[in-house]
Write a protein that holds these residues in place. Structure first.
Motif, mmCIF file in Angstrom:
data_model
loop_
_atom_site.group_PDB
_atom_site.id
_atom_site.type_symbol
_atom_site.label_atom_id
_atom_site.label_comp_id
_atom_site.label_asym_id
_atom_site.label_seq_id
_atom_site.Cartn_x
_atom_site.Cartn_y
_atom_site.Cartn_z
ATOM 1 N N MET A 41 0.834 -1.193 0.000
ATOM 2 C CA MET A 41 0.000 0.000 0.000
ATOM 3 C C MET A 41 0.875 1.252 0.000
ATOM 4 O O MET A 41 1.924 1.295 0.634
ATOM 5 C CB MET A 41 -0.904 0.039 1.236
ATOM 6 N N LYS A 42 0.397 2.267 -0.705
ATOM 7 C CA LYS A 42 0.993 3.592 -0.629
ATOM 8 C C LYS A 42 0.139 4.406 0.329
ATOM 9 O O LYS A 42 -1.044 4.632 0.076
ATOM 10 C CB LYS A 42 1.023 4.242 -2.009
ATOM 11 N N CYS A 43 0.721 4.840 1.448
ATOM 12 C CA CYS A 43 -0.051 5.501 2.505
ATOM 13 C C CYS A 43 0.563 6.840 2.882
ATOM 14 O O CYS A 43 1.759 7.065 2.719
ATOM 15 C CB CYS A 43 -0.118 4.617 3.754
ATOM 16 N N ILE A 44 -0.289 7.709 3.405
ATOM 17 C CA ILE A 44 0.151 8.990 3.950
ATOM 18 C C ILE A 44 -0.394 9.105 5.372
ATOM 19 O O ILE A 44 -1.583 8.883 5.602
ATOM 20 C CB ILE A 44 -0.354 10.166 3.092
ATOM 21 N N LEU A 45 0.476 9.430 6.310
ATOM 22 C CA LEU A 45 0.077 9.650 7.695
ATOM 23 C C LEU A 45 0.039 11.142 7.968
ATOM 24 O O LEU A 45 1.025 11.858 7.735
ATOM 25 C CB LEU A 45 1.067 8.975 8.651
ATOM 26 N N VAL A 90 -14.530 4.085 2.903
ATOM 27 C CA VAL A 90 -13.680 2.902 3.042
ATOM 28 C C VAL A 90 -12.734 3.141 4.214
ATOM 29 O O VAL A 90 -12.094 4.196 4.301
ATOM 30 C CB VAL A 90 -12.879 2.633 1.757
ATOM 31 N N VAL A 91 -12.667 2.187 5.143
ATOM 32 C CA VAL A 91 -11.801 2.314 6.310
ATOM 33 C C VAL A 91 -10.865 1.122 6.399
ATOM 34 O O VAL A 91 -11.145 0.044 5.863
ATOM 35 C CB VAL A 91 -12.623 2.417 7.620
ATOM 36 N N LEU A 92 -9.745 1.330 7.075
ATOM 37 C CA LEU A 92 -8.810 0.230 7.324
ATOM 38 C C LEU A 92 -9.196 -0.452 8.630
ATOM 39 O O LEU A 92 -9.157 0.149 9.699
ATOM 40 C CB LEU A 92 -7.374 0.765 7.416
ATOM 41 N N THR A 93 -9.568 -1.705 8.524
ATOM 42 C CA THR A 93 -9.936 -2.482 9.706
ATOM 43 C C THR A 93 -9.838 -3.955 9.310
ATOM 44 O O THR A 93 -9.231 -4.301 8.296
ATOM 45 C CB THR A 93 -11.357 -2.117 10.187
ATOM 46 N N THR A 94 -10.410 -4.825 10.125
ATOM 47 C CA THR A 94 -10.501 -6.235 9.778
ATOM 48 C C THR A 94 -11.961 -6.544 9.476
ATOM 49 O O THR A 94 -12.856 -5.958 10.078
ATOM 50 C CB THR A 94 -10.004 -7.120 10.928
ATOM 51 N N PRO A 95 -12.243 -7.441 8.550
ATOM 52 C CA PRO A 95 -13.628 -7.680 8.128
ATOM 53 C C PRO A 95 -14.567 -8.051 9.257
ATOM 54 O O PRO A 95 -15.742 -7.709 9.217
ATOM 55 C CB PRO A 95 -13.486 -8.844 7.136
ATOM 56 N N ASP A 117 -3.051 1.534 22.073
ATOM 57 C CA ASP A 117 -1.596 1.658 22.128
ATOM 58 C C ASP A 117 -1.075 1.965 20.728
ATOM 59 O O ASP A 117 -1.464 1.311 19.750
ATOM 60 C CB ASP A 117 -0.972 0.358 22.646
ATOM 61 N N ILE A 118 -0.206 2.963 20.592
ATOM 62 C CA ILE A 118 0.216 3.432 19.275
ATOM 63 C C ILE A 118 0.938 2.345 18.473
ATOM 64 O O ILE A 118 0.663 2.142 17.286
ATOM 65 C CB ILE A 118 1.108 4.683 19.402
ATOM 66 N N LYS A 119 1.853 1.629 19.107
ATOM 67 C CA LYS A 119 2.579 0.580 18.391
ATOM 68 C C LYS A 119 1.623 -0.524 17.928
ATOM 69 O O LYS A 119 1.680 -0.979 16.776
ATOM 70 C CB LYS A 119 3.673 -0.004 19.282
ATOM 71 N N GLU A 120 0.722 -0.928 18.811
ATOM 72 C CA GLU A 120 -0.242 -1.969 18.447
ATOM 73 C C GLU A 120 -1.202 -1.469 17.371
ATOM 74 O O GLU A 120 -1.601 -2.223 16.485
ATOM 75 C CB GLU A 120 -1.020 -2.407 19.684
ATOM 76 N N ALA A 121 -1.561 -0.182 17.450
ATOM 77 C CA ALA A 121 -2.449 0.391 16.437
ATOM 78 C C ALA A 121 -1.771 0.392 15.069
ATOM 79 O O ALA A 121 -2.397 0.071 14.050
ATOM 80 C CB ALA A 121 -2.837 1.813 16.831
ATOM 81 N N ALA A 122 -0.492 0.749 15.036
ATOM 82 C CA ALA A 122 0.242 0.768 13.776
ATOM 83 C C ALA A 122 0.340 -0.641 13.182
ATOM 84 O O ALA A 122 0.185 -0.834 11.967
ATOM 85 C CB ALA A 122 1.628 1.365 13.982
ATOM 86 N N GLU A 123 0.591 -1.622 14.041
ATOM 87 C CA GLU A 123 0.662 -3.015 13.566
ATOM 88 C C GLU A 123 -0.691 -3.465 13.027
ATOM 89 O O GLU A 123 -0.770 -4.168 12.005
ATOM 90 C CB GLU A 123 1.121 -3.920 14.709
ATOM 91 N N PHE A 124 -1.759 -3.069 13.699
ATOM 92 C CA PHE A 124 -3.120 -3.407 13.252
ATOM 93 C C PHE A 124 -3.392 -2.792 11.881
ATOM 94 O O PHE A 124 -3.856 -3.469 10.949
ATOM 95 C CB PHE A 124 -4.126 -2.893 14.279
ATOM 96 N N LEU A 125 -3.106 -1.495 11.727
ATOM 97 C CA LEU A 125 -3.398 -0.804 10.477
ATOM 98 C C LEU A 125 -2.546 -1.321 9.327
ATOM 99 O O LEU A 125 -3.003 -1.378 8.183
ATOM 100 C CB LEU A 125 -3.178 0.698 10.657
ATOM 101 N N ILE A 135 -10.410 6.251 -1.402
ATOM 102 C CA ILE A 135 -9.188 6.241 -0.592
ATOM 103 C C ILE A 135 -9.559 5.798 0.816
ATOM 104 O O ILE A 135 -10.467 6.358 1.437
ATOM 105 C CB ILE A 135 -8.542 7.642 -0.553
ATOM 106 N N ALA A 136 -8.864 4.790 1.317
ATOM 107 C CA ALA A 136 -9.186 4.252 2.637
ATOM 108 C C ALA A 136 -8.719 5.194 3.740
ATOM 109 O O ALA A 136 -7.664 5.833 3.629
ATOM 110 C CB ALA A 136 -8.553 2.878 2.816
ATOM 111 N N LEU A 137 -9.520 5.262 4.802
ATOM 112 C CA LEU A 137 -9.172 6.054 5.988
ATOM 113 C C LEU A 137 -8.684 5.122 7.089
ATOM 114 O O LEU A 137 -9.379 4.189 7.478
ATOM 115 C CB LEU A 137 -10.395 6.837 6.478
ATOM 116 N N GLY A 138 -7.488 5.383 7.583
ATOM 117 C CA GLY A 138 -6.978 4.665 8.743
ATOM 118 C C GLY A 138 -7.004 5.577 9.953
ATOM 119 O O GLY A 138 -6.712 6.774 9.833
ATOM 120 N N VAL A 139 -7.364 5.045 11.106
ATOM 121 C CA VAL A 139 -7.501 5.852 12.317
ATOM 122 C C VAL A 139 -6.406 5.469 13.302
ATOM 123 O O VAL A 139 -6.381 4.348 13.819
ATOM 124 C CB VAL A 139 -8.889 5.660 12.956
ATOM 125 N N LEU A 140 -5.512 6.430 13.575
ATOM 126 C CA LEU A 140 -4.481 6.252 14.584
ATOM 127 C C LEU A 140 -4.957 6.985 15.836
ATOM 128 O O LEU A 140 -5.087 8.211 15.821
ATOM 129 C CB LEU A 140 -3.145 6.816 14.102
#
Length: 312
Positions: A2-6, A296-301, A107-115, A85-90
């Motif tokens: 994926m090409k992403c922008i934070l 569209v959001v970044l999550t798990t189905p 938790d930020i690290k866990e959130a980043a791994e999830f996303l 464009i998908a939205l990811g929530v940090l």
């Protein structure tokens, strides 16, 4: 890949947790690179949030990840809805309602791994007079109380703010002026005197907990929770029912389901509302419309797929 922008909001309430913007960006970039993704990170000023999201969207990335509170997230949802464009929530805010709903760890690290391992999933969006709502829009005493409270305690830890808000409910509720709320639409029409009403895309989950969570992310309907409680004692009981996951059994809570509604309040030209944590003074009437699978959001189905009680 994926090409992403934070985009990380410099003024996010989560900074009260000791989060350093540059360190958060570095952590997220490292985790995304390890997963084979490309991610550019920018720390942005709060007054430039909308401008920076539009600028990032023009680059047509696969996803834009927003680090901020629920107000920042709802702004991004309004701008990215319909773009693909998908939205990811940090989670960098205080309550992080959208992150919780989508299963993103706090938790930020866990959130980043999830996303970094998440998938693009479409969900419904509730439009409130043209503004996007992902979680909840609240009317009545609560937005007015929170507006005053927020001036004194911006940011901070969610549980501390929740306890302070809960402790103040009886006194504030007793002296609050009720709304003579009217609603009309193809699916529901009615009126009630209310000191607290909330409208959500999907519905509130009937589970024990302090922070509200939702289900039915793709039901194509909203749920309105209209409190007809007159006494402070009744409001406290309603709050306890909610905490115990039995709010739908409360006799003084009217529940309606609809795809679109127009709200009005007799004797008023404007109304103070809380839209995904942001306090807004809006002109009446207020229009509520569900836009099915708008965003569209970044999550798990399995998270937005929990629609066992969906309403068509």
């Amino acid at each position: 890949m994926m090409k992403c922008i934070l985009l990380l909001n410099r003024a996010a309430g989560g900074n009260e947790r000791g989060l350093v913007a540059s360190e958060v960006c570095h952590t997220v970039q490292e985790i995304f690179r390890e997963q084979g993704h490309q991610l550019l990170a920018h720390v942005i000023d709060p007054e430039r949030v909308e401008e920076e999201i539009k600028k990032a969207a023009a680059e047509r990335p696969d996803a834009i990840i927003v680090g901020g509170g629920d107000g920042t997230v709802s702004t991004a949802a309004g701008l990215l809805g319909g773009t693909g464009i998908a939205l990811g929530v940090l989670p960098m805010g205080t309550f992080n309602l959208a992150a919780r709903d989508l299963g993103v760890p706090l938790d930020i690290k866990e959130a980043a791994e999830f996303l970094a391992q998440a998938q693009p999933v479409p969900i419904d969006v509730l439009m409130v007079s043209g503004r996007a709502c992902l979680c909840t829009t609240v009317f009545g005493f609560y937005p007015e109380f929170s507006s005053f409270f927020e001036k004194r305690d911006h940011g901070g830890r969610w549980w501390r703010k929740t306890l302070k808000l809960a402790a103040g409910v009886p006194k504030i509720f007793a002296r609050a002026r009720p709304l003579s709320l009217e609603w009309k639409g193809e699916d529901a029409t009615g009126h009630a005197r209310t000191k607290f009403s909330a409208f959500v895309p999907g519905k509130y989950r009937s589970t024990t907990g302090i922070v509200p969570s939702r289900t039915d992310f793709r039901s194509g309907a909203m749920t309105g929770y209209i409190g007809t409680h007159r006494k402070a004692s009744a409001a406290v009981k309603a709050m306890l029912d909610y905490l115990l996951g039995r709010h739908e059994e409360n006799a003084e809570l009217r529940i309606i389901k609809a795809r679109s509604l127009e709200l009005n309040a007799r004797g008023r030209k404007h109304c103070t509302v809380m839209l995904d944590g942001e306090i807004i003074r809006m002109p009446l009437p207020i229009r509520l419309d569900i836009l099915p699978e708008r965003l569209v959001v970044l999550t798990t189905p399995e998270h937005p797929a929990e629609t066992s009680e969906s309403t068509a």
